[in-house]
Structures are given as C-alpha cells and as structure tokens.
Design a protein around this motif. Sequence first.
Motif, PDB file in Angstrom:
ATOM      1  N   GLY A  87       0.971  -1.411  -0.208  1.00 20.58           N
ATOM      2  CA  GLY A  87      -0.750   0.063  -0.210  1.00 20.58           C
ATOM      3  C   GLY A  87       1.048   1.356   0.079  1.00 20.58           C
ATOM      4  O   GLY A  87       0.335   2.449  -0.169  1.00 20.58           O
ATOM      5  N   ARG A  88       1.741   1.113  -0.024  1.00 23.47           N
ATOM      6  CA  ARG A  88       2.866   2.422   0.102  1.00 23.47           C
ATOM      7  C   ARG A  88       3.249   2.353  -1.340  1.00 23.47           C
ATOM      8  O   ARG A  88       4.125   1.521  -1.436  1.00 23.47           O
ATOM      9  CB  ARG A  88       4.363   2.542   0.964  1.00 23.47           C
ATOM     10  N   ALA A  89       3.502   3.544  -2.130  1.00 21.42           N
ATOM     11  CA  ALA A  89       4.510   4.014  -3.158  1.00 21.42           C
ATOM     12  C   ALA A  89       5.776   4.274  -2.638  1.00 21.42           C
ATOM     13  O   ALA A  89       6.387   5.197  -1.832  1.00 21.42           O
ATOM     14  CB  ALA A  89       3.140   5.227  -4.026  1.00 21.42           C
ATOM     15  N   LEU A  90       6.502   3.565  -3.756  1.00 19.18           N
ATOM     16  CA  LEU A  90       8.118   3.885  -3.438  1.00 19.18           C
ATOM     17  C   LEU A  90       8.498   3.838  -4.759  1.00 19.18           C
ATOM     18  O   LEU A  90       8.284   3.303  -5.711  1.00 19.18           O
ATOM     19  CB  LEU A  90       8.514   2.214  -2.871  1.00 19.18           C
ATOM     20  N   SER A  91       9.659   5.293  -4.794  1.00 15.39           N
ATOM     21  CA  SER A  91      10.547   5.632  -5.824  1.00 15.39           C
ATOM     22  C   SER A  91      11.944   4.986  -6.018  1.00 15.39           C
ATOM     23  O   SER A  91      11.773   4.463  -4.708  1.00 15.39           O
ATOM     24  CB  SER A  91      10.762   7.436  -5.990  1.00 15.39           C
ATOM     25  N   ARG A  92      12.802   5.246  -6.953  1.00 16.82           N
ATOM     26  CA  ARG A  92      13.302   4.856  -7.092  1.00 16.82           C
ATOM     27  C   ARG A  92      14.355   5.172  -6.439  1.00 16.82           C
ATOM     28  O   ARG A  92      15.292   4.896  -5.898  1.00 16.82           O
ATOM     29  CB  ARG A  92      14.012   4.712  -8.464  1.00 16.82           C
ATOM     30  N   ALA A  93      14.281   6.415  -6.632  1.00 14.09           N
ATOM     31  CA  ALA A  93      15.007   7.845  -6.439  1.00 14.09           C
ATOM     32  C   ALA A  93      15.227   7.256  -4.440  1.00 14.09           C
ATOM     33  O   ALA A  93      16.276   7.235  -3.964  1.00 14.09           O
ATOM     34  CB  ALA A  93      14.528   9.222  -5.922  1.00 14.09           C
ATOM     35  N   GLN A  94      14.305   6.790  -3.284  1.00 16.04           N
ATOM     36  CA  GLN A  94      14.120   6.526  -2.281  1.00 16.04           C
ATOM     37  C   GLN A  94      14.557   5.578  -2.093  1.00 16.04           C
ATOM     38  O   GLN A  94      15.373   5.516  -0.784  1.00 16.04           O
ATOM     39  CB  GLN A  94      12.695   5.604  -1.710  1.00 16.04           C
ATOM     40  N   VAL A  95      14.685   3.798  -2.815  1.00 17.88           N
ATOM     41  CA  VAL A  95      14.923   3.314  -2.916  1.00 17.88           C
ATOM     42  C   VAL A  95      17.035   3.147  -3.204  1.00 17.88           C
ATOM     43  O   VAL A  95      17.855   2.788  -2.552  1.00 17.88           O
ATOM     44  CB  VAL A  95      14.941   1.951  -3.506  1.00 17.88           C
ATOM     45  N   GLU A  96      17.344   4.450  -3.647  1.00 21.63           N
ATOM     46  CA  GLU A  96      19.150   4.541  -4.402  1.00 21.63           C
ATOM     47  C   GLU A  96      19.124   5.434  -3.065  1.00 21.63           C
ATOM     48  O   GLU A  96      20.373   4.910  -2.253  1.00 21.63           O
ATOM     49  CB  GLU A  96      19.024   5.108  -5.194  1.00 21.63           C
ATOM     50  N   ASP A  97      18.582   6.313  -2.311  1.00 17.39           N
ATOM     51  CA  ASP A  97      18.919   6.822  -1.771  1.00 17.39           C
ATOM     52  C   ASP A  97      19.594   5.467  -0.083  1.00 17.39           C
ATOM     53  O   ASP A  97      20.382   5.965   0.550  1.00 17.39           O
ATOM     54  CB  ASP A  97      18.059   7.641  -1.233  1.00 17.39           C
ATOM     55  N   PHE A  98      18.019   4.523   0.369  1.00 23.58           N
ATOM     56  CA  PHE A  98      18.577   3.838   1.170  1.00 23.58           C
ATOM     57  C   PHE A  98      19.565   3.165   1.340  1.00 23.58           C
ATOM     58  O   PHE A  98      20.702   3.324   1.663  1.00 23.58           O
ATOM     59  CB  PHE A  98      16.879   2.582   1.229  1.00 23.58           C
ATOM     60  N   LEU A  99      20.217   2.554   0.083  1.00 23.78           N
ATOM     61  CA  LEU A  99      21.077   1.626  -0.454  1.00 23.78           C
ATOM     62  C   LEU A  99      22.373   3.188  -0.191  1.00 23.78           C
ATOM     63  O   LEU A  99      23.285   2.146   0.274  1.00 23.78           O
ATOM     64  CB  LEU A  99      21.449   1.406  -1.456  1.00 23.78           C
ATOM     65  N   TYR A 100      22.073   4.265  -0.668  1.00 27.33           N
ATOM     66  CA  TYR A 100      23.686   4.974  -0.463  1.00 27.33           C
ATOM     67  C   TYR A 100      23.587   5.021   0.884  1.00 27.33           C
ATOM     68  O   TYR A 100      25.336   5.465   1.699  1.00 27.33           O
ATOM     69  CB  TYR A 100      23.365   6.084  -1.297  1.00 27.33           C
ATOM     70  N   GLU A 101      22.663   5.792   1.729  1.00 24.30           N
ATOM     71  CA  GLU A 101      22.801   5.626   2.773  1.00 24.30           C
ATOM     72  C   GLU A 101      23.504   4.474   3.738  1.00 24.30           C
ATOM     73  O   GLU A 101      24.228   4.923   5.015  1.00 24.30           O
ATOM     74  CB  GLU A 101      21.592   6.496   3.744  1.00 24.30           C
ATOM     75  N   GLU A 102      23.439   3.374   3.609  1.00 22.07           N
ATOM     76  CA  GLU A 102      23.274   1.859   3.826  1.00 22.07           C
ATOM     77  C   GLU A 102      24.893   2.184   4.079  1.00 22.07           C
ATOM     78  O   GLU A 102      26.344   1.680   4.548  1.00 22.07           O
ATOM     79  CB  GLU A 102      23.228   0.944   3.508  1.00 22.07           C
ATOM     80  N   ALA A 103      25.467   2.063   3.076  1.00 19.03           N
ATOM     81  CA  ALA A 103      27.308   2.577   1.997  1.00 19.03           C
ATOM     82  C   ALA A 103      27.927   3.103   2.436  1.00 19.03           C
ATOM     83  O   ALA A 103      28.915   3.354   3.022  1.00 19.03           O
ATOM     84  CB  ALA A 103      27.496   2.793   0.792  1.00 19.03           C
ATOM     85  N   ASP A 104      27.076   4.742   3.181  1.00 17.54           N
ATOM     86  CA  ASP A 104      27.805   5.218   3.799  1.00 17.54           C
ATOM     87  C   ASP A 104      27.476   5.255   5.342  1.00 17.54           C
ATOM     88  O   ASP A 104      28.909   5.666   6.231  1.00 17.54           O
ATOM     89  CB  ASP A 104      27.288   6.938   4.311  1.00 17.54           C
ATOM     90  N   ILE A 105      26.763   4.553   6.179  1.00 15.56           N
ATOM     91  CA  ILE A 105      27.213   3.887   7.571  1.00 15.56           C
ATOM     92  C   ILE A 105      27.974   2.698   7.606  1.00 15.56           C
ATOM     93  O   ILE A 105      28.999   3.162   8.248  1.00 15.56           O
ATOM     94  CB  ILE A 105      25.746   3.198   8.160  1.00 15.56           C
ATOM     95  N   LEU A 106      28.172   1.811   6.663  1.00 19.56           N
ATOM     96  CA  LEU A 106      29.257   0.763   7.123  1.00 19.56           C
ATOM     97  C   LEU A 106      30.342   1.988   6.296  1.00 19.56           C
ATOM     98  O   LEU A 106      31.203   0.976   6.771  1.00 19.56           O
ATOM     99  CB  LEU A 106      29.071  -0.283   5.151  1.00 19.56           C
ATOM    100  N   ASP A 107      30.959   2.480   5.794  1.00 17.30           N
ATOM    101  CA  ASP A 107      31.619   3.062   5.624  1.00 17.30           C
ATOM    102  C   ASP A 107      32.389   3.634   6.642  1.00 17.30           C
ATOM    103  O   ASP A 107      33.952   4.204   6.458  1.00 17.30           O
ATOM    104  CB  ASP A 107      32.149   3.309   3.610  1.00 17.30           C
ATOM    105  N   ALA A 108      31.631   4.211   7.104  1.00 21.00           N
ATOM    106  CA  ALA A 108      32.175   4.939   8.464  1.00 21.00           C
ATOM    107  C   ALA A 108      31.649   3.667   9.681  1.00 21.00           C
ATOM    108  O   ALA A 108      32.444   4.564  10.327  1.00 21.00           O
ATOM    109  CB  ALA A 108      30.596   6.375   8.503  1.00 21.00           C
ATOM    110  N   TRP A 109      31.667   3.124   9.137  1.00 23.89           N
ATOM    111  CA  TRP A 109      31.930   1.606  10.612  1.00 23.89           C
ATOM    112  C   TRP A 109      31.173   2.103  11.651  1.00 23.89           C
ATOM    113  O   TRP A 109      30.848   1.424  12.585  1.00 23.89           O
ATOM    114  CB  TRP A 109      33.256   1.252  11.203  1.00 23.89           C
TER     115      TRP A 109
END
Length: 172
Positions: A14-36
């Motif tokens: 029931g939620r509309a999700l854009s590709r940009a939201q998905v990409e932002d989630f993955l990019y944020e995760e990458a930043d979190i992991l690179d910063a340990w």
Amino acid sequence: MTAVGEYGVVTVAGRALSRAQVEDFLYEEADILDAWRYDDWLALFVEGARYEIPTTDYGGWSLHESGSFVDDDYDLLRARVKRLKSRKAHAENPHSRTHRLISNVRAFAHEDKLRVTASFVVHRARDGQFDTYVGRYEHLLLPADDGLRFWLRRSILTHEALPPGARLSFIL
C-alpha cells in the motif's frame, strides 16, 4: 513481480516507493558501512531479518545446499555487529578502510516486500593490501513508518574465487 513503473514508482504493501527512495536507502547504508557505524547499520534491519553472502559458486539455489561465507539470522547478525565493534575482531582491529559504489538499482514488488537488485564494487584497504570485491545485491526490503528496512540482505560476489589474502571479515 512488478518493476518500478512508468513514473519511477512501485507500490508495496500500500505504499508508493520511488527508485530515488530505494537508491537513497542503499547509498545511506553504504555511507554507514564505510564509516563503521554498525549500530546504525543494524537499525536498518527488522527483527527476524537475514544477512547472507553465498560462496562464489552460488547458482541461485539454496545457501544450505551450496554453502555460504555468511548465513546470519538476526541473532547472529547482532552478534556479528557486537564482535566487529570490539577488539575481539582481530582481522578488523584496526578496521579496514572501505569505499562502496552502487549502481544499476532496480526495484520490484514482491508480495508484501520490495525486491531490490543492484550492482556493487567495494574497495577495501588494510595492512598494505588493496582488494576489490565486485558483485550484486539481492535484497528484500520492508517499508516502515520511518523508511525502508532489510528483511533479507544478500551480497553475491561475481568472482570465480576470492583472491589470495582477500577476507570477508567486514560487512560486504
């Protein structure tokens, strides 16, 4: 499975999700992991989630039939984070320096979850060695009130074999 639609939006639970939201989630995760920032990374998972890295001969069959480098349920995932943050993770003390690149992000409705695929390159430097890990992600995400959360986080290496000296002692 329904891919991101004409306007870059897929509807899940029931939620509309854009590709940009998905990409932002993955990019944020990458930043979190690179910063340990592993506590922040663990917060991206729902209780009951899994973290998997199949062996390099994985062909889409069950991890339990083919083997895996990592096959963590939620309790093992919490224990992995605790160990990586402590001095007990000798292979990561001091920790590796990593840099992640994510591309070719695709999102699909999959029952009540969002199936996300993406390509990745992770560069890792430690002890004078520089390794590059290449592969693809196959994730199942759940929409939550405050964003997306992992139900399954799977990293599939496209290497024929890991090079000598390469380790998976960090989060891929």
